[in-house]
Design a protein around this motif. Structure first.
Motif, short mmCIF file in Angstrom:
data_model
loop_
_atom_site.label_atom_id
_atom_site.label_comp_id
_atom_site.label_asym_id
_atom_site.label_seq_id
_atom_site.Cartn_x
_atom_site.Cartn_y
_atom_site.Cartn_z
N ASN A 36 0.82 -1.21 0.00
CA ASN A 36 0.00 0.00 0.00
C ASN A 36 0.86 1.26 0.00
OD1 ASN A 36 -2.97 -0.86 0.43
ND2 ASN A 36 -1.83 -2.14 1.86
N LEU A 37 0.24 2.35 -0.38
CA LEU A 37 0.93 3.64 -0.35
C LEU A 37 1.26 4.02 1.09
CD1 LEU A 37 -1.33 5.60 -2.87
CD2 LEU A 37 0.98 4.69 -3.28
N PRO A 38 2.47 4.50 1.35
CA PRO A 38 2.84 4.89 2.72
C PRO A 38 1.87 5.89 3.34
CG PRO A 38 4.77 4.90 1.31
CD PRO A 38 3.57 4.66 0.41
N THR A 39 1.36 6.83 2.54
CA THR A 39 0.43 7.83 3.10
C THR A 39 -0.88 7.19 3.52
OG1 THR A 39 -0.26 8.36 0.84
CG2 THR A 39 1.40 9.81 1.86
N ASP A 40 -1.35 6.17 2.77
CA ASP A 40 -2.57 5.48 3.15
C ASP A 40 -2.38 4.71 4.46
OD1 ASP A 40 -3.86 6.44 0.90
OD2 ASP A 40 -3.70 4.56 -0.23
N VAL A 41 -1.24 4.03 4.59
CA VAL A 41 -0.94 3.27 5.81
C VAL A 41 -0.84 4.23 7.00
CG1 VAL A 41 0.74 1.79 6.99
CG2 VAL A 41 0.18 1.38 4.57
N GLU A 42 -0.09 5.31 6.85
CA GLU A 42 0.08 6.28 7.93
C GLU A 42 -1.26 6.85 8.37
OE1 GLU A 42 2.87 9.22 6.57
OE2 GLU A 42 4.39 7.67 6.16
N HIS A 43 -2.10 7.21 7.41
CA HIS A 43 -3.42 7.77 7.73
C HIS A 43 -4.26 6.77 8.52
CE1 HIS A 43 -7.16 10.00 7.25
NE2 HIS A 43 -7.71 8.88 6.84
N TYR A 44 -4.30 5.52 8.04
CA TYR A 44 -5.12 4.51 8.70
C TYR A 44 -4.60 4.22 10.12
CZ TYR A 44 -7.80 0.36 9.67
OH TYR A 44 -8.65 -0.54 10.26
N VAL A 45 -3.31 4.05 10.26
CA VAL A 45 -2.72 3.74 11.56
C VAL A 45 -2.98 4.87 12.55
CG1 VAL A 45 -0.51 3.44 12.78
CG2 VAL A 45 -1.00 2.10 10.72
N ALA A 46 -2.81 6.11 12.11
CA ALA A 46 -3.05 7.25 13.00
C ALA A 46 -4.50 7.30 13.47
CB ALA A 46 -2.66 8.55 12.29
N LYS A 47 -5.41 6.93 12.60
CA LYS A 47 -6.84 6.97 12.94
C LYS A 47 -7.29 5.76 13.75
CE LYS A 47 -11.33 6.96 10.64
NZ LYS A 47 -12.01 6.80 9.36
N ALA A 48 -6.86 4.57 13.35
CA ALA A 48 -7.39 3.34 13.93
C ALA A 48 -6.69 2.87 15.20
CB ALA A 48 -7.33 2.21 12.90
N PHE A 49 -5.42 3.24 15.38
CA PHE A 49 -4.66 2.65 16.48
C PHE A 49 -4.11 3.65 17.47
CE2 PHE A 49 -4.04 -0.44 12.88
CZ PHE A 49 -4.99 -1.33 13.33
#
Length: 178
Positions: A36-49
């Motif tokens: 996945n795109l690093p920005t997508d992973v960073e966004h999801y992790v910041a929101k979900a975890f």
């Protein structure tokens, strides 16, 4: 001969939430960063975890977190949802596996199998008819794992992962109560 360290599965407690959030971030990043795109992973992790989100999920009625531990170190975790906490209303009398993750160093050591067996046992114990989950269609190893454990395809749904539209496959397993 290699000795296998026993795996203990236990309920996550309030004092474990920092460890849970850290394990959730670490295992998610390891599982999905390469595809996945690093920005997508960073966004999801910041929101979900983040700690606030993890605490909110932990205190939600009918959601249950469990650690898989070896030598008292959490190396995997499981999140189960019942009733109104399920992410979708697909089945009557069902238990959802919302998350099941294992540290990358422990993959292949039976931890995932111990967690899925535990979830099946919890579904049986509670008298549920179904155990179900969503799995990203590109996570081929996970799809094979669930198929080996008796899960069948039931449907799919799209979701936004950062700026990217992805598809989760919905898989279910009929639970036979004793």
């Amino acid at each position: 001969m290699t000795l296998r360290i026993p795996t203990i599965i236990r309920s996550v407690q309030g004092e474990d939430l920092v460890s849970l959030a850290d394990l959730a971030k670490r295992t998610f990043i390891a599982a999905f960063s390469e595809q996945n795109l690093p920005t997508d992973v960073e966004h999801y992790v910041a929101k979900a975890f983040n700690h606030t989100q993890i605490r909110s999920e932990f205190t939600k009625a009918h959601s249950h977190f469990y650690f898989a531990e070896q030598d008292v170190d959490p190396i995997g975790y499981l999140k189960l949802n019942e009733k109104t906490s399920q992410t979708e209303s697909l089945f009557e009398n069902a238990l959802e596996i919302e998350r099941i993750y294992v540290d990358s160093d422990s993959i292949g050591n039976g931890i995932g199998q111990a967690l899925i067996d535990f979830a099946i046992g919890k579904a049986r114990e509670a008298g549920h008819n179904w155990l179900w989950l969503g799995v990203w269609e590109e996570n081929r190893a996970a799809v094979r794992f669930y198929k080996r454990n008796g899960f069948d395809f039931f449907g799919d749904h799209d979701f936004m992962f950062g700026e990217t539209r992805q598809t989760d496959l919905i898989m279910r397993k009929a639970i036979m109560t004793l």
